[in-house]
Design a protein around this motif. Sequence first.
Motif, PDB file in Angstrom:
ATOM      1  N   LEU A 156       0.826  -1.204   0.000  1.00 54.76           N
ATOM      2  CA  LEU A 156       0.000   0.000   0.000  1.00 54.76           C
ATOM      3  C   LEU A 156       0.864   1.260   0.000  1.00 54.76           C
ATOM      4  CD1 LEU A 156      -2.852  -1.086   2.427  1.00 54.76           C
ATOM      5  CD2 LEU A 156      -3.151  -0.384   0.034  1.00 54.76           C
ATOM      6  N   LYS A 157       1.961   1.248   0.758  1.00 55.32           N
ATOM      7  CA  LYS A 157       2.863   2.404   0.775  1.00 55.32           C
ATOM      8  C   LYS A 157       3.473   2.630  -0.600  1.00 55.32           C
ATOM      9  CE  LYS A 157       3.945   2.318   5.653  1.00 55.32           C
ATOM     10  NZ  LYS A 157       4.856   1.868   6.691  1.00 55.32           N
ATOM     11  N   GLU A 158       3.866   1.548  -1.276  1.00 53.19           N
ATOM     12  CA  GLU A 158       4.434   1.680  -2.619  1.00 53.19           C
ATOM     13  C   GLU A 158       3.387   2.196  -3.608  1.00 53.19           C
ATOM     14  OE1 GLU A 158       6.471  -1.888  -3.875  1.00 53.19           O
ATOM     15  OE2 GLU A 158       7.805  -1.827  -2.148  1.00 53.19           O
ATOM     16  N   LEU A 159       2.156   1.739  -3.469  1.00 53.08           N
ATOM     17  CA  LEU A 159       1.088   2.238  -4.337  1.00 53.08           C
ATOM     18  C   LEU A 159       0.817   3.720  -4.075  1.00 53.08           C
ATOM     19  CD1 LEU A 159      -1.310  -0.840  -4.242  1.00 53.08           C
ATOM     20  CD2 LEU A 159      -0.109   0.050  -6.262  1.00 53.08           C
ATOM     21  N   GLU A 160       0.939   4.139  -2.817  1.00 54.41           N
ATOM     22  CA  GLU A 160       0.797   5.559  -2.485  1.00 54.41           C
ATOM     23  C   GLU A 160       1.921   6.379  -3.106  1.00 54.41           C
ATOM     24  OE1 GLU A 160      -0.445   6.934   1.597  1.00 54.41           O
ATOM     25  OE2 GLU A 160      -0.072   4.801   2.016  1.00 54.41           O
ATOM     26  N   ILE A 161       3.143   5.890  -2.974  1.00 58.83           N
ATOM     27  CA  ILE A 161       4.301   6.584  -3.540  1.00 58.83           C
ATOM     28  C   ILE A 161       4.144   6.759  -5.046  1.00 58.83           C
ATOM     29  CG2 ILE A 161       6.775   6.316  -4.063  1.00 58.83           C
ATOM     30  CD1 ILE A 161       7.007   5.020  -1.225  1.00 58.83           C
ATOM     31  N   ASN A 162       3.580   5.751  -5.699  1.00 56.62           N
ATOM     32  CA  ASN A 162       3.379   5.805  -7.147  1.00 56.62           C
ATOM     33  C   ASN A 162       2.065   6.479  -7.525  1.00 56.62           C
ATOM     34  OD1 ASN A 162       5.628   4.404  -8.685  1.00 56.62           O
ATOM     35  ND2 ASN A 162       5.287   3.046  -6.940  1.00 56.62           N
ATOM     36  N   GLN A 163       1.408   7.084  -6.548  1.00 56.99           N
ATOM     37  CA  GLN A 163       0.194   7.882  -6.735  1.00 56.99           C
ATOM     38  C   GLN A 163      -0.951   7.094  -7.377  1.00 56.99           C
ATOM     39  OE1 GLN A 163       1.297  11.577  -8.634  1.00 56.99           O
ATOM     40  NE2 GLN A 163       2.894  11.961  -7.128  1.00 56.99           N
ATOM     41  N   LEU A 164      -1.033   5.815  -7.027  1.00 61.14           N
ATOM     42  CA  LEU A 164      -2.125   4.979  -7.506  1.00 61.14           C
ATOM     43  C   LEU A 164      -3.199   4.803  -6.440  1.00 61.14           C
ATOM     44  CD1 LEU A 164       0.023   2.339  -9.380  1.00 61.14           C
ATOM     45  CD2 LEU A 164      -1.364   4.147 -10.392  1.00 61.14           C
ATOM     46  N   VAL A 165      -2.821   4.990  -5.187  1.00 62.37           N
ATOM     47  CA  VAL A 165      -3.741   4.848  -4.057  1.00 62.37           C
ATOM     48  C   VAL A 165      -3.550   6.053  -3.145  1.00 62.37           C
ATOM     49  CG1 VAL A 165      -4.170   3.490  -1.964  1.00 62.37           C
ATOM     50  CG2 VAL A 165      -3.777   2.329  -4.119  1.00 62.37           C
ATOM     51  N   THR A 166      -4.667   6.519  -2.603  1.00 55.43           N
ATOM     52  CA  THR A 166      -4.581   7.579  -1.593  1.00 55.43           C
ATOM     53  C   THR A 166      -5.024   7.006  -0.256  1.00 55.43           C
ATOM     54  OG1 THR A 166      -6.817   8.353  -2.078  1.00 55.43           O
ATOM     55  CG2 THR A 166      -5.012   9.439  -3.246  1.00 55.43           C
ATOM     56  N   ARG A 167      -4.409   7.499   0.793  1.00 57.65           N
ATOM     57  CA  ARG A 167      -4.723   7.045   2.150  1.00 57.65           C
ATOM     58  C   ARG A 167      -5.279   8.224   2.929  1.00 57.65           C
ATOM     59  NH1 ARG A 167      -2.219   6.882   7.283  1.00 57.65           N
ATOM     60  NH2 ARG A 167      -2.673   4.955   8.410  1.00 57.65           N
ATOM     61  N   ASN A 168      -6.459   8.045   3.478  1.00 54.71           N
ATOM     62  CA  ASN A 168      -7.082   9.067   4.320  1.00 54.71           C
ATOM     63  C   ASN A 168      -7.114   8.540   5.745  1.00 54.71           C
ATOM     64  OD1 ASN A 168      -7.666  10.841   2.160  1.00 54.71           O
ATOM     65  ND2 ASN A 168      -9.416   9.572   1.615  1.00 54.71           N
ATOM     66  N   ALA A 169      -6.336   9.172   6.618  1.00 57.62           N
ATOM     67  CA  ALA A 169      -6.286   8.762   8.017  1.00 57.62           C
ATOM     68  C   ALA A 169      -7.237   9.628   8.834  1.00 57.62           C
ATOM     69  CB  ALA A 169      -4.869   8.892   8.543  1.00 57.62           C
ATOM     70  N   TYR A 170      -7.897   9.000   9.795  1.00 56.81           N
ATOM     71  CA  TYR A 170      -8.824   9.691  10.682  1.00 56.81           C
ATOM     72  C   TYR A 170      -8.276   9.613  12.102  1.00 56.81           C
ATOM     73  CZ  TYR A 170     -11.867   9.300   6.653  1.00 56.81           C
ATOM     74  OH  TYR A 170     -12.374   9.386   5.391  1.00 56.81           O
ATOM     75  N   PRO A 171      -8.492  10.641  12.912  1.00 54.01           N
ATOM     76  CA  PRO A 171      -7.911  10.678  14.257  1.00 54.01           C
ATOM     77  C   PRO A 171      -8.663   9.840  15.292  1.00 54.01           C
ATOM     78  CG  PRO A 171      -9.137  12.686  13.848  1.00 54.01           C
ATOM     79  CD  PRO A 171      -9.177  11.877  12.579  1.00 54.01           C
ATOM     80  N   ASP A 172      -9.434   8.891  14.851  1.00 57.96           N
ATOM     81  CA  ASP A 172     -10.202   8.041  15.762  1.00 57.96           C
ATOM     82  C   ASP A 172      -9.276   7.138  16.580  1.00 57.96           C
ATOM     83  OD1 ASP A 172     -12.351   9.147  14.458  1.00 57.96           O
ATOM     84  OD2 ASP A 172     -12.768   7.379  13.245  1.00 57.96           O
ATOM     85  N   GLN A 173      -9.820   6.621  17.678  1.00 61.35           N
ATOM     86  CA  GLN A 173      -9.116   5.611  18.477  1.00 61.35           C
ATOM     87  C   GLN A 173      -9.955   4.356  18.477  1.00 61.35           C
ATOM     88  OE1 GLN A 173      -6.131   5.486  19.651  1.00 61.35           O
ATOM     89  NE2 GLN A 173      -5.641   7.585  19.080  1.00 61.35           N
ATOM     90  N   PRO A 174      -9.521   3.211  18.041  1.00 60.28           N
ATOM     91  CA  PRO A 174      -8.205   3.020  17.422  1.00 60.28           C
ATOM     92  C   PRO A 174      -8.141   3.716  16.065  1.00 60.28           C
ATOM     93  CG  PRO A 174      -9.524   1.028  17.195  1.00 60.28           C
ATOM     94  CD  PRO A 174     -10.328   1.987  18.028  1.00 60.28           C
ATOM     95  N   SER A 175      -6.928   3.926  15.611  1.00 61.60           N
ATOM     96  CA  SER A 175      -6.748   4.678  14.371  1.00 61.60           C
ATOM     97  C   SER A 175      -7.482   4.019  13.208  1.00 61.60           C
ATOM     98  CB  SER A 175      -5.264   4.822  14.048  1.00 61.60           C
ATOM     99  OG  SER A 175      -4.696   3.560  13.828  1.00 61.60           O
TER     100      SER A 175
END
Length: 120
Positions: free
Chosen positions: A63-82
């Motif tokens: 997933l990190k590699e796909l993000e680096i290659n701009q094929l996937v975006t990751r949206n993080a939310y400040p919830d607990q658990p993350s």
Amino acid sequence: MKIIGNRTASCNQNDLALQDTIYIISSKWKLRIIKSICVGNIRFSEIEKSLTGITKRTLSKELKELEINQLVTRNAYPDQPSKAEYKLASYAKTMIPMINEMVRWGIEHRQMIIKRQKTA
């Protein structure tokens, strides 16, 4: 061998383009991750469940590699658990016809192999 015009530069560009494509699709998991997200699995756990045999570590790396290659975006939310959700970048959607064609080819290929094994 005689080189006409700018054919060498064109071949080198084509080789680089092919190399870039192979980098993305040669992974055992990347296209399957893209397909999983495409069908609606957007949470890490959903993607993981849809891909039998993948480890959390491998999924995270891919997933990190796909993000680096701009094929996937990751949206993080400040919830607990993350909580994070993954989406295909609009550019990644251009890969869907290629993935579908690869699936079609794979089905055909498997059928051909099975047919040959039965007649052997």
